[in-house]
Design a protein around this motif. Structure first.
Motif, PDB file in Angstrom:
ATOM      1  N   GLY A   1      57.331  29.320  43.287  1.00 35.88           N
ATOM      2  CA  GLY A   1      58.328  29.734  42.615  1.00 35.88           C
ATOM      3  C   GLY A   1      57.338  31.069  41.178  1.00 35.88           C
ATOM      4  N   ALA A   2      56.540  30.539  40.943  1.00 37.88           N
ATOM      5  CA  ALA A   2      55.455  31.121  39.962  1.00 37.88           C
ATOM      6  C   ALA A   2      55.315  32.714  39.918  1.00 37.88           C
ATOM      7  N   SER A   3      55.323  33.094  38.587  1.00 36.15           N
ATOM      8  CA  SER A   3      54.906  34.482  38.232  1.00 36.15           C
ATOM      9  C   SER A   3      54.229  34.124  36.640  1.00 36.15           C
ATOM     10  N   GLY A   4      53.912  35.548  36.624  1.00 40.54           N
ATOM     11  CA  GLY A   4      53.478  35.794  35.198  1.00 40.54           C
ATOM     12  C   GLY A   4      52.633  37.060  34.495  1.00 40.54           C
ATOM     13  N   LYS A   5      52.605  37.423  33.681  1.00 41.34           N
ATOM     14  CA  LYS A   5      51.506  38.416  33.282  1.00 41.34           C
ATOM     15  C   LYS A   5      50.637  38.226  32.616  1.00 41.34           C
ATOM     16  N   ALA A   6      48.804  38.902  32.929  1.00 35.52           N
ATOM     17  CA  ALA A   6      47.336  39.336  32.450  1.00 35.52           C
ATOM     18  C   ALA A   6      47.673  40.233  31.885  1.00 35.52           C
ATOM     19  N   ILE A   7      46.749  40.472  30.694  1.00 37.86           N
ATOM     20  CA  ILE A   7      46.250  41.940  30.637  1.00 37.86           C
ATOM     21  C   ILE A   7      44.732  41.353  29.846  1.00 37.86           C
ATOM     22  N   ALA A   8      44.294  41.641  29.793  1.00 34.81           N
ATOM     23  CA  ALA A   8      42.557  42.122  29.998  1.00 34.81           C
ATOM     24  C   ALA A   8      42.030  43.300  29.296  1.00 34.81           C
TER      25      ALA A   8
ATOM     26  N   GLY B   1      35.371  53.094  24.748  1.00 32.44           N
ATOM     27  CA  GLY B   1      35.123  52.565  26.789  1.00 32.44           C
ATOM     28  C   GLY B   1      35.884  50.654  26.446  1.00 32.44           C
ATOM     29  N   ASN B   2      36.234  50.217  26.191  1.00 29.52           N
ATOM     30  CA  ASN B   2      37.280  49.493  25.966  1.00 29.52           C
ATOM     31  C   ASN B   2      38.027  49.700  27.709  1.00 29.52           C
ATOM     32  N   VAL B   3      38.752  49.217  28.569  1.00 30.66           N
ATOM     33  CA  VAL B   3      39.564  49.307  29.510  1.00 30.66           C
ATOM     34  C   VAL B   3      40.359  48.386  29.596  1.00 30.66           C
ATOM     35  N   VAL B   4      41.554  48.705  29.462  1.00 33.52           N
ATOM     36  CA  VAL B   4      42.892  47.842  29.440  1.00 33.52           C
ATOM     37  C   VAL B   4      43.460  47.574  30.513  1.00 33.52           C
ATOM     38  N   LEU B   5      43.444  46.503  30.625  1.00 32.41           N
ATOM     39  CA  LEU B   5      43.925  46.247  32.441  1.00 32.41           C
ATOM     40  C   LEU B   5      45.578  44.683  32.589  1.00 32.41           C
ATOM     41  N   THR B   6      45.932  45.199  33.480  1.00 32.72           N
ATOM     42  CA  THR B   6      47.223  44.341  33.624  1.00 32.72           C
ATOM     43  C   THR B   6      47.401  44.360  35.077  1.00 32.72           C
ATOM     44  N   ALA B   7      48.128  42.726  35.522  1.00 30.39           N
ATOM     45  CA  ALA B   7      48.533  41.896  36.503  1.00 30.39           C
ATOM     46  C   ALA B   7      49.545  41.633  35.842  1.00 30.39           C
TER      47      ALA B   7
ATOM     48  N   GLY C   1      31.743  47.391  29.138  1.00 27.57           N
ATOM     49  CA  GLY C   1      30.683  47.089  29.271  1.00 27.57           C
ATOM     50  C   GLY C   1      30.675  45.826  30.496  1.00 27.57           C
ATOM     51  N   GLU C   2      29.805  44.994  30.181  1.00 31.07           N
ATOM     52  CA  GLU C   2      30.426  43.403  30.502  1.00 31.07           C
ATOM     53  C   GLU C   2      30.673  42.819  29.821  1.00 31.07           C
ATOM     54  N   THR C   3      31.440  42.551  28.941  1.00 32.46           N
ATOM     55  CA  THR C   3      32.020  41.322  28.863  1.00 32.46           C
ATOM     56  C   THR C   3      34.234  41.528  28.680  1.00 32.46           C
ATOM     57  N   ILE C   4      34.417  40.721  28.652  1.00 34.32           N
ATOM     58  CA  ILE C   4      35.548  40.980  28.479  1.00 34.32           C
ATOM     59  C   ILE C   4      36.143  40.064  26.838  1.00 34.32           C
ATOM     60  N   ARG C   5      36.674  41.341  26.213  1.00 37.77           N
ATOM     61  CA  ARG C   5      36.747  41.125  25.319  1.00 37.77           C
ATOM     62  C   ARG C   5      38.001  40.691  24.751  1.00 37.77           C
ATOM     63  N   ALA C   6      39.019  40.607  25.554  1.00 39.00           N
ATOM     64  CA  ALA C   6      40.200  39.448  24.839  1.00 39.00           C
ATOM     65  C   ALA C   6      41.067  39.189  27.012  1.00 39.00           C
ATOM     66  N   ILE C   7      41.817  38.066  27.595  1.00 35.33           N
ATOM     67  CA  ILE C   7      41.854  38.533  28.092  1.00 35.33           C
ATOM     68  C   ILE C   7      43.753  37.402  28.056  1.00 35.33           C
TER      69      ILE C   7
END
Length: 227
Positions: free
Chosen positions: A51-58, A36-42, A62-68
């Motif tokens: 000049g900025a760069s980076g990475k996000a992972i979430a 039921g969890n979905v792992v997303l990256t950006a 359901g209706e909650t971001i468990r961690a980002i």
């Protein structure tokens, strides 16, 4: 099921994310959807020649971001950087280009980018309320140390947000969460020191979001789609 990814954003957050999905060690390949969890990256790339760069992972369930977690570098140094998840049913749900510079000043402000990334649906601040109501409370956003920061927050609930539904109507928390899980959310980091003087000033004018703030404080600096 979408493609597999590797959790690479740091031991603390990666361990938390791995635990949240009942996964193996942080270096393991993890399916995009587990229990039921979905792992997303950006992958975050620069806007406005910042000049900025980076990475996000979430991890979203359901209706909650468990961690980002977000790691960013190349930002305006020692300055606060507002950051949000954007989404809109009527938006392209992608990062903007200078083609959206409607006033011809050769930079993108936040409003000009909305057709691409949509309205704010989550404020990724360090404490307190995470709804769009907090989108300009710069005292609660990360401060870059020498142009970089690492950010981690857990258990963020999606909420209903006006202007994100069909024809600009209200979007429900359930609809927004589903769209984010489906890879339509966009992470945007703001704050560009255009003149390189080490502070946000009014040389580029006032922010279109709040005239008491400089445009440098609110113009977008980096962007990436969570998918």
């Amino acid at each position: 099921m979408k493609k597999n990814i590797k959790l690479v954003l740091g031991a603390g957050a990666a361990a938390l994310i791995a635990v949240s999905i009942g996964a193996a060690p942080a270096s393991a390949h993890v399916p995009k959807s587990v229990r039921g969890n979905v792992v997303l990256t950006a992958n975050l790339t620069e806007l406005n020649d910042s000049g900025a760069s980076g990475k996000a992972i979430a991890v979203v369930r359901g209706e909650t971001i468990r961690a980002i977690e977000i790691r960013a570098t190349g930002l305006s140094a020692n300055a606060p950087h507002a950051q949000h998840i954007h989404y809109g049913e009527e938006a392209m749900n992608e990062c903007p280009t200078l083609a959206l510079d409607t006033n011809g000043d050769q930079r993108l402000n936040t409003v000009e980018g909305i057709p691409a990334y949509g309205p704010v649906v989550v404020s990724l601040n360090t404490s307190g309320d995470t709804t769009p109501a907090s989108f300009l409370d710069v005292t609660r956003f990360p401060v870059s140390k020498n142009g970089s920061y690492s950010y981690l927050r857990t258990n963020i609930r999606f909420t209903d947000v006006a202007g994100t539904g069909d024809d600009g109507g209200n979007g429900t928390a359930a609809d927004i969460a589903e769209a984010i899980r489906d890879g339509e959310g966009v992470v945007v980091i703001h704050g560009v020191d255009y003149n390189g003087n080490g502070m946000y000033d009014f040389e580029a004018g006032n922010s279109e979001l709040d005239g008491t703030l400089p445009a440098e404080a609110t113009d977008p600096a980096a962007c990436g789609v969570l998918d």
